[in-house]
Motif scaffolding. Structure first.
Motif, PDB file in Angstrom:
ATOM      1  N   ASP A   5       7.484 -30.637 -11.780  1.00  0.00           N
ATOM      2  CA  ASP A   5       6.341 -29.734 -11.637  1.00  0.00           C
ATOM      3  C   ASP A   5       5.402 -30.017 -12.807  1.00  0.00           C
ATOM      4  O   ASP A   5       5.711 -29.675 -13.952  1.00  0.00           O
ATOM      5  CB  ASP A   5       6.796 -28.279 -11.653  1.00  0.00           C
ATOM      6  N   PRO A   6       4.255 -30.649 -12.543  1.00  0.00           N
ATOM      7  CA  PRO A   6       3.355 -31.013 -13.634  1.00  0.00           C
ATOM      8  C   PRO A   6       2.724 -29.812 -14.336  1.00  0.00           C
ATOM      9  O   PRO A   6       2.140 -29.962 -15.406  1.00  0.00           O
ATOM     10  CB  PRO A   6       2.296 -31.875 -12.945  1.00  0.00           C
ATOM     11  N   ASP A   7       2.862 -28.635 -13.752  1.00  0.00           N
ATOM     12  CA  ASP A   7       2.284 -27.448 -14.361  1.00  0.00           C
ATOM     13  C   ASP A   7       3.286 -26.703 -15.243  1.00  0.00           C
ATOM     14  O   ASP A   7       3.016 -25.601 -15.704  1.00  0.00           O
ATOM     15  CB  ASP A   7       1.697 -26.542 -13.273  1.00  0.00           C
ATOM     16  N   ARG A   8       4.415 -27.329 -15.491  1.00  0.00           N
ATOM     17  CA  ARG A   8       5.416 -26.775 -16.413  1.00  0.00           C
ATOM     18  C   ARG A   8       5.409 -27.618 -17.691  1.00  0.00           C
ATOM     19  O   ARG A   8       4.840 -28.699 -17.733  1.00  0.00           O
ATOM     20  CB  ARG A   8       6.786 -26.749 -15.757  1.00  0.00           C
ATOM     21  N   ALA A   9       6.077 -27.123 -18.710  1.00  0.00           N
ATOM     22  CA  ALA A   9       6.131 -27.796 -20.016  1.00  0.00           C
ATOM     23  C   ALA A   9       7.241 -28.844 -20.024  1.00  0.00           C
ATOM     24  O   ALA A   9       8.340 -28.598 -19.546  1.00  0.00           O
ATOM     25  CB  ALA A   9       6.372 -26.765 -21.110  1.00  0.00           C
ATOM     26  N   TRP A  10       6.938 -30.020 -20.603  1.00  0.00           N
ATOM     27  CA  TRP A  10       7.868 -31.143 -20.670  1.00  0.00           C
ATOM     28  C   TRP A  10       7.910 -31.714 -22.080  1.00  0.00           C
ATOM     29  O   TRP A  10       6.970 -31.550 -22.851  1.00  0.00           O
ATOM     30  CB  TRP A  10       7.439 -32.240 -19.683  1.00  0.00           C
ATOM     31  N   ASN A  11       9.010 -32.368 -22.410  1.00  0.00           N
ATOM     32  CA  ASN A  11       9.196 -33.048 -23.698  1.00  0.00           C
ATOM     33  C   ASN A  11       9.856 -34.390 -23.462  1.00  0.00           C
ATOM     34  O   ASN A  11      10.542 -34.572 -22.443  1.00  0.00           O
ATOM     35  CB  ASN A  11      10.153 -32.259 -24.611  1.00  0.00           C
ATOM     36  N   ILE A  12       9.744 -35.271 -24.413  1.00  0.00           N
ATOM     37  CA  ILE A  12      10.563 -36.480 -24.412  1.00  0.00           C
ATOM     38  C   ILE A  12      12.006 -36.022 -24.593  1.00  0.00           C
ATOM     39  O   ILE A  12      12.296 -35.144 -25.405  1.00  0.00           O
ATOM     40  CB  ILE A  12      10.150 -37.419 -25.562  1.00  0.00           C
ATOM     41  N   HIS A  13      12.917 -36.593 -23.821  1.00  0.00           N
ATOM     42  CA  HIS A  13      14.336 -36.237 -23.927  1.00  0.00           C
ATOM     43  C   HIS A  13      14.789 -36.473 -25.366  1.00  0.00           C
ATOM     44  O   HIS A  13      14.403 -37.458 -25.993  1.00  0.00           O
ATOM     45  CB  HIS A  13      15.150 -37.102 -22.960  1.00  0.00           C
ATOM     46  N   PRO A  14      15.619 -35.568 -25.911  1.00  0.00           N
ATOM     47  CA  PRO A  14      16.067 -35.725 -27.305  1.00  0.00           C
ATOM     48  C   PRO A  14      16.819 -37.035 -27.572  1.00  0.00           C
ATOM     49  O   PRO A  14      16.875 -37.487 -28.716  1.00  0.00           O
ATOM     50  CB  PRO A  14      16.984 -34.528 -27.552  1.00  0.00           C
ATOM     51  N   SER A  83      13.684 -40.364 -14.212  1.00  0.00           N
ATOM     52  CA  SER A  83      14.623 -41.234 -14.929  1.00  0.00           C
ATOM     53  C   SER A  83      15.155 -40.577 -16.204  1.00  0.00           C
ATOM     54  O   SER A  83      15.801 -41.241 -17.016  1.00  0.00           O
ATOM     55  CB  SER A  83      13.969 -42.570 -15.261  1.00  0.00           C
ATOM     56  N   GLN A  84      14.869 -39.299 -16.378  1.00  0.00           N
ATOM     57  CA  GLN A  84      15.351 -38.489 -17.501  1.00  0.00           C
ATOM     58  C   GLN A  84      14.806 -38.923 -18.851  1.00  0.00           C
ATOM     59  O   GLN A  84      15.380 -38.622 -19.895  1.00  0.00           O
ATOM     60  CB  GLN A  84      16.877 -38.444 -17.533  1.00  0.00           C
ATOM     61  N   MET A  85      13.694 -39.646 -18.860  1.00  0.00           N
ATOM     62  CA  MET A  85      13.049 -39.990 -20.124  1.00  0.00           C
ATOM     63  C   MET A  85      12.316 -38.774 -20.686  1.00  0.00           C
ATOM     64  O   MET A  85      12.207 -38.632 -21.903  1.00  0.00           O
ATOM     65  CB  MET A  85      12.070 -41.147 -19.939  1.00  0.00           C
ATOM     66  N   VAL A  86      11.807 -37.936 -19.800  1.00  0.00           N
ATOM     67  CA  VAL A  86      11.230 -36.660 -20.209  1.00  0.00           C
ATOM     68  C   VAL A  86      11.964 -35.571 -19.453  1.00  0.00           C
ATOM     69  O   VAL A  86      12.436 -35.776 -18.329  1.00  0.00           O
ATOM     70  CB  VAL A  86       9.694 -36.581 -19.979  1.00  0.00           C
ATOM     71  N   VAL A  87      12.088 -34.422 -20.099  1.00  0.00           N
ATOM     72  CA  VAL A  87      12.807 -33.294 -19.511  1.00  0.00           C
ATOM     73  C   VAL A  87      11.974 -32.035 -19.639  1.00  0.00           C
ATOM     74  O   VAL A  87      11.147 -31.907 -20.554  1.00  0.00           O
ATOM     75  CB  VAL A  87      14.179 -33.079 -20.196  1.00  0.00           C
ATOM     76  N   GLU A  88      12.219 -31.117 -18.714  1.00  0.00           N
ATOM     77  CA  GLU A  88      11.483 -29.865 -18.765  1.00  0.00           C
ATOM     78  C   GLU A  88      11.858 -29.109 -20.033  1.00  0.00           C
ATOM     79  O   GLU A  88      13.027 -29.053 -20.422  1.00  0.00           O
ATOM     80  CB  GLU A  88      11.793 -29.010 -17.538  1.00  0.00           C
ATOM     81  N   ARG A  89      10.847 -28.572 -20.679  1.00  0.00           N
ATOM     82  CA  ARG A  89      11.036 -27.835 -21.921  1.00  0.00           C
ATOM     83  C   ARG A  89      11.452 -26.414 -21.597  1.00  0.00           C
ATOM     84  O   ARG A  89      10.922 -25.795 -20.692  1.00  0.00           O
ATOM     85  CB  ARG A  89       9.734 -27.856 -22.719  1.00  0.00           C
ATOM     86  N   GLU A  90      12.408 -25.940 -22.350  1.00  0.00           N
ATOM     87  CA  GLU A  90      12.850 -24.548 -22.208  1.00  0.00           C
ATOM     88  C   GLU A  90      11.773 -23.617 -22.704  1.00  0.00           C
ATOM     89  O   GLU A  90      11.094 -23.925 -23.690  1.00  0.00           O
ATOM     90  CB  GLU A  90      14.138 -24.305 -23.017  1.00  0.00           C
TER      91      GLU A  90
END
Length: 95
Positions: A5-14, A83-90
Motif C-alpha cells: 500500500d503506497p499510502d502507508r509508511a515504509w522503511n528499508i528492512h533492518p 522482495s522484502q528489501m523494504v518493509v511496512e513501518r510500524e
C-alpha cells in the motif's frame, strides 16, 4: 504478506545494506541473501528517504518525480516490498 500500500509508511528492512555505486546502488538483504541493483538514482533517493516520509507515495513525490512518472516509482518501491528489501513501518504508539 500483506499487499503493498503506497499510502502507508515504509522503511528499508533492518537487515538490508545499501551500498552506493556509480550506477545507483546495491541493496543486499543479509537475512534472505537477496541482492537488488537500483540503476536509477531517483529510486535510490526515494528508498533512502522512506524513513523520513509518511508514505511511499509521499517519498516519491518529495523526490520531485513528475506526476506522469509517479506510478512507475511507486511500482518500483512495491517490487522492493515484495522482495522484502523494504518493509511496512510500524505506527508509533499514541501518547
Amino acid at each position: 504478506m500483506p499487499d503493498f500500500d503506497p499510502d502507508r509508511a515504509w522503511n528499508i528492512h533492518p537487515q538490508v545494506a545499501v551500498r552506493p555505486e556509480p550506477f545507483g546502488a546495491l541493496l543486499y538483504h543479509f537475512g534472505t541473501r537477496k541482492l537488488s541493483f537500483l540503476k536509477d538514482r531517483t529510486l535510490v533517493d526515494i528508498v533512502r528517504s522512506l524513513e523520513d516520509q509518511p508514505s511511499a507515495r509521499t517519498a516519491v513525490e518529495a523526490a520531485g518525480v513528475a506526476p506522469e512518472a509517479v506510478d512507475k516509482y511507486v511500482g518500483a518501491v512495491g517490487t522492493l516490498a515484495a522482495s522484502q528489501m523494504v518493509v511496512e513501518r510500524e505506527s508509533a504508539p499514541a501518547s
